[in-house]
Design an enzyme around this catalytic site. Sequence first.
Site, mmCIF file in Angstrom:
data_model
loop_
_atom_site.group_PDB
_atom_site.id
_atom_site.type_symbol
_atom_site.label_atom_id
_atom_site.label_comp_id
_atom_site.label_asym_id
_atom_site.label_seq_id
_atom_site.Cartn_x
_atom_site.Cartn_y
_atom_site.Cartn_z
ATOM 1 N N GLY A 10 29.157 34.963 7.394
ATOM 2 C CA GLY A 10 28.466 33.778 6.889
ATOM 3 C C GLY A 10 29.470 32.641 6.789
ATOM 4 O O GLY A 10 30.524 32.656 7.435
ATOM 5 N N TYR A 11 29.159 31.662 5.945
ATOM 6 C CA TYR A 11 30.064 30.517 5.791
ATOM 7 C C TYR A 11 31.454 30.971 5.362
ATOM 8 O O TYR A 11 32.467 30.533 5.906
ATOM 9 C CB TYR A 11 29.510 29.551 4.739
ATOM 10 C CG TYR A 11 28.201 28.951 5.145
ATOM 11 C CD1 TYR A 11 28.153 27.921 6.067
ATOM 12 C CD2 TYR A 11 27.013 29.422 4.619
ATOM 13 C CE1 TYR A 11 26.942 27.379 6.454
ATOM 14 C CE2 TYR A 11 25.796 28.890 4.997
ATOM 15 C CZ TYR A 11 25.770 27.865 5.917
ATOM 16 O OH TYR A 11 24.566 27.344 6.307
ATOM 17 N N ALA A 12 31.500 31.864 4.357
ATOM 18 C CA ALA A 12 32.787 32.261 3.790
ATOM 19 C C ALA A 12 33.595 33.109 4.779
ATOM 20 O O ALA A 12 34.782 32.858 5.001
ATOM 21 C CB ALA A 12 32.546 33.033 2.492
ATOM 22 N N LYS A 34 26.563 42.425 10.153
ATOM 23 C CA LYS A 34 25.451 43.303 10.567
ATOM 24 C C LYS A 34 24.719 42.789 11.800
ATOM 25 O O LYS A 34 24.076 43.565 12.496
ATOM 26 C CB LYS A 34 24.496 43.555 9.413
ATOM 27 C CG LYS A 34 23.731 42.366 8.910
ATOM 28 C CD LYS A 34 22.791 42.791 7.780
ATOM 29 C CE LYS A 34 22.145 41.578 7.171
ATOM 30 N NZ LYS A 34 21.343 41.865 6.002
ATOM 31 N N VAL A 76 27.835 47.193 6.588
ATOM 32 C CA VAL A 76 28.727 47.799 5.602
ATOM 33 C C VAL A 76 27.835 48.506 4.585
ATOM 34 O O VAL A 76 26.884 47.906 4.061
ATOM 35 C CB VAL A 76 29.564 46.712 4.890
ATOM 36 C CG1 VAL A 76 30.421 47.338 3.796
ATOM 37 C CG2 VAL A 76 30.419 45.941 5.891
ATOM 38 N N GLU A 164 13.076 22.819 -1.740
ATOM 39 C CA GLU A 164 13.266 22.511 -0.318
ATOM 40 C C GLU A 164 12.181 23.177 0.529
ATOM 41 O O GLU A 164 11.692 22.594 1.494
ATOM 42 C CB GLU A 164 14.657 22.961 0.139
ATOM 43 C CG GLU A 164 15.764 22.102 -0.467
ATOM 44 C CD GLU A 164 17.001 22.066 0.382
ATOM 45 O OE1 GLU A 164 17.383 23.128 0.897
ATOM 46 O OE2 GLU A 164 17.584 20.978 0.545
ATOM 47 N N ASP A 290 29.038 34.195 -2.184
ATOM 48 C CA ASP A 290 28.003 34.569 -3.150
ATOM 49 C C ASP A 290 28.222 35.931 -3.820
ATOM 50 O O ASP A 290 27.461 36.285 -4.722
ATOM 51 C CB ASP A 290 26.629 34.536 -2.478
ATOM 52 C CG ASP A 290 26.079 33.121 -2.373
ATOM 53 O OD1 ASP A 290 26.880 32.166 -2.424
ATOM 54 O OD2 ASP A 290 24.852 32.957 -2.249
ATOM 55 N N GLN A 308 29.122 25.260 0.003
ATOM 56 C CA GLN A 308 30.257 24.355 -0.200
ATOM 57 C C GLN A 308 31.440 25.086 -0.862
ATOM 58 O O GLN A 308 32.576 25.006 -0.388
ATOM 59 C CB GLN A 308 29.784 23.215 -1.103
ATOM 60 C CG GLN A 308 30.685 22.039 -1.125
ATOM 61 C CD GLN A 308 30.167 20.996 -2.115
ATOM 62 O OE1 GLN A 308 30.937 20.473 -2.880
ATOM 63 N NE2 GLN A 308 28.899 20.681 -2.099
ATOM 64 N N LYS A 370 20.889 13.576 5.985
ATOM 65 C CA LYS A 370 20.752 14.955 6.453
ATOM 66 C C LYS A 370 20.791 15.018 7.975
ATOM 67 O O LYS A 370 21.448 15.869 8.560
ATOM 68 C CB LYS A 370 19.436 15.529 5.936
ATOM 69 C CG LYS A 370 19.297 16.986 6.248
ATOM 70 C CD LYS A 370 17.985 17.505 5.774
ATOM 71 C CE LYS A 370 17.778 18.889 6.378
ATOM 72 N NZ LYS A 370 16.438 19.347 6.182
HETATM 73 C C1 LIG Z 1 17.179 27.878 1.515
HETATM 74 C C2 LIG Z 1 18.592 27.716 1.038
HETATM 75 C C3 LIG Z 1 19.164 26.458 1.039
HETATM 76 C C4 LIG Z 1 20.488 26.289 0.617
HETATM 77 N N1 LIG Z 1 21.042 25.036 0.657
HETATM 78 C C5 LIG Z 1 22.337 24.863 0.330
HETATM 79 C C6 LIG Z 1 22.970 23.587 0.457
HETATM 80 O O1 LIG Z 1 22.334 22.610 0.823
HETATM 81 N N2 LIG Z 1 24.287 23.471 0.170
HETATM 82 C C7 LIG Z 1 25.031 24.551 -0.232
HETATM 83 O O2 LIG Z 1 26.240 24.386 -0.470
HETATM 84 N N3 LIG Z 1 24.470 25.779 -0.371
HETATM 85 C C8 LIG Z 1 23.147 25.964 -0.113
HETATM 86 N N4 LIG Z 1 22.577 27.210 -0.224
HETATM 87 C C9 LIG Z 1 23.387 28.346 -0.700
HETATM 88 C C10 LIG Z 1 24.199 28.930 0.462
HETATM 89 O O3 LIG Z 1 23.363 29.237 1.550
HETATM 90 C C11 LIG Z 1 24.968 30.175 0.041
HETATM 91 O O4 LIG Z 1 25.699 29.893 -1.133
HETATM 92 C C12 LIG Z 1 25.921 30.575 1.163
HETATM 93 O O5 LIG Z 1 25.167 31.021 2.269
HETATM 94 C C13 LIG Z 1 26.908 31.658 0.747
HETATM 95 O O6 LIG Z 1 27.739 31.913 1.825
HETATM 96 P P1 LIG Z 1 28.338 33.366 2.064
HETATM 97 O O7 LIG Z 1 29.215 33.265 3.256
HETATM 98 O O8 LIG Z 1 28.897 33.891 0.786
HETATM 99 O O9 LIG Z 1 27.083 34.307 2.350
HETATM 100 P P2 LIG Z 1 25.950 34.324 3.473
HETATM 101 O O10 LIG Z 1 25.695 32.998 4.029
HETATM 102 O O11 LIG Z 1 24.832 35.080 2.839
HETATM 103 O O12 LIG Z 1 26.601 35.230 4.612
HETATM 104 C C14 LIG Z 1 26.760 36.619 4.445
HETATM 105 C C15 LIG Z 1 26.945 37.265 5.790
HETATM 106 O O13 LIG Z 1 27.163 38.667 5.597
HETATM 107 C C16 LIG Z 1 26.305 39.427 6.436
HETATM 108 N N5 LIG Z 1 25.981 40.671 5.749
HETATM 109 C C17 LIG Z 1 25.265 40.804 4.606
HETATM 110 N N6 LIG Z 1 25.215 42.092 4.253
HETATM 111 C C18 LIG Z 1 25.904 42.780 5.169
HETATM 112 C C19 LIG Z 1 26.249 44.156 5.317
HETATM 113 N N7 LIG Z 1 25.849 45.089 4.449
HETATM 114 N N8 LIG Z 1 27.005 44.518 6.374
HETATM 115 C C20 LIG Z 1 27.435 43.589 7.269
HETATM 116 N N9 LIG Z 1 27.152 42.290 7.174
HETATM 117 C C21 LIG Z 1 26.403 41.886 6.132
HETATM 118 C C22 LIG Z 1 25.084 38.551 6.636
HETATM 119 O O14 LIG Z 1 24.402 38.888 7.834
HETATM 120 C C23 LIG Z 1 25.723 37.155 6.703
HETATM 121 O O15 LIG Z 1 26.131 36.864 8.016
HETATM 122 C C24 LIG Z 1 21.240 27.407 0.176
HETATM 123 C C25 LIG Z 1 20.656 28.687 0.180
HETATM 124 C C26 LIG Z 1 19.353 28.839 0.608
HETATM 125 C C27 LIG Z 1 18.737 30.238 0.620
#
Ligand SMILES: Cc1cc2nc3c(=O)[nH]c(=O)nc-3n(C[C@H](O)[C@H](O)[C@H](O)COP(=O)(O)OP(=O)(O)OC[C@H]3O[C@@H](n4cnc5c(N)ncnc54)[C@H](O)[C@@H]3O)c2cc1C
Length: 391
Positions: A10-12, A34, A76, A164, A290, A308, A370
Amino acid sequence: MATIAVLGAGYAGLRTVKRLIHDKVDAHIVLINKNPYHYESTQLHEIVAGSKEPSDITFDIRSAVSDKVEVIIDSVTSIDREHRRVMLAASKPVEYDYLVNALGFESESFGIKGVTENTLSFSDVDSAVAAHEHIERTLARYGTSHDENDLRIIVCGAGFTGVELLGELITMIPEWTSRYSLPQDGITLYCVEGGKKLLPMLPEHLSAWAVDYLTEHGVQLHTGTVITEVRPGVVVSADQEFHANTIIWTTGVRGSRVIGDSGYSQKRNRVVVQGDLSVKDHPEEFLIGDVSAVPDPSSGRMYPTTAQIAIAQADTAAANIAALLRGRATTPFAFTSVGTVCSLGPHAGVASIDMVGHWHLKGRKVGIVKKLVNDRSVLELSHVREMLASN
Ligand SMILES: Cc1cc2nc3c(=O)[nH]c(=O)nc-3n(C[C@H](O)[C@H](O)[C@H](O)COP(=O)(O)OP(=O)(O)OC[C@H]3O[C@@H](n4cnc5c(N)ncnc54)[C@H](O)[C@@H]3O)c2cc1C
């Protein structure tokens, strides 16, 4: 050579990999995800509404990262932290010297009766597509069922995601009305929210503007209405009932279930991390995005989980692993938010931006902001685009 396992693209996770490559760390990097693709979680509600296709918000992970990175497509299941091994659903375990856990979020039911069985939630592309297909199927069915509940959509929760989504659903109503020959003003959107206020993270006048926008576009808002149970086709709040054949749950998120299954001290699958984003007593483990909880030193409360902050954490985690590999001390994480942009469909929204001054925006301007950055969050995704451009 040391192995760094990065869980989640994901982003992180993706940002971490980019930074590790940029910092020329002398290590073998393994990225585990995944799906073979990255999806922009911040746009999942657009898939639910049908204003975007999955291909609009996804890209291939392998084409986005350097060939030096080993990419494993698998789920995982847990982390054997004592033996430093990542357990996978279909492949053999991956051993690591350093771990970056960025497995992201899942929908949170808060243990409310009937939520899991009777609502649609979305936390990845598959669940967003399933919710969208349900909406289309249910509206199409009205032609033969003449059941008013087929034309009703309830969004549970009026936080960022719920609002949204409502904005996006509003823009789809004319298209659905024409496609399925539905009565004019036949589709009704409801929003049921426990709190007294919409978008509490925004200044009063901006959340009030959002309320006016939604109600002027026909959304029936029920704030201060705590949901106590969901039954098939019914949202219950004490002695009130709301009926609809589409019920979408957006009241909040928790971290990945892998956290709960891997022996962390956690709350809602989030771990409170150390100042340098490592885990207490595990200096080789970094939790970001997250799945982590980071205290805001100015308020003592946890920062909200956003893309962010996830991206900012990735930079610190990668720099700290690079430092450890070079025998140096780690540095603490520091964060300054650039604000919040909440879209209400493609041409409206509200925003509070702290960048080159403080900006409070509402209406079409937010749609333009946007559009300019091709997303709702001004800085973080431009970072992702930089990342892709430089690989
Ligand atoms: C509709 C919506 C709108 C949003 N708008 C904003 C915004 O405008 N600005 C903002 O800053 N934040 C926004 N957010 C919040 C933001 O999307 C999350 O905080 C962000 O995605 C977290 O990033 P992450 O990399 O931790 O996790 P994620 O984006 O959830 O990425 C996790 C990754 O891990 C993978 N994964 C998960 N479980 C497994 C597993 N068991 N095995 C292997 N891979 C796995 C997933 O496929 C994914 O690729 C929004 C969220 C939603 C739902």
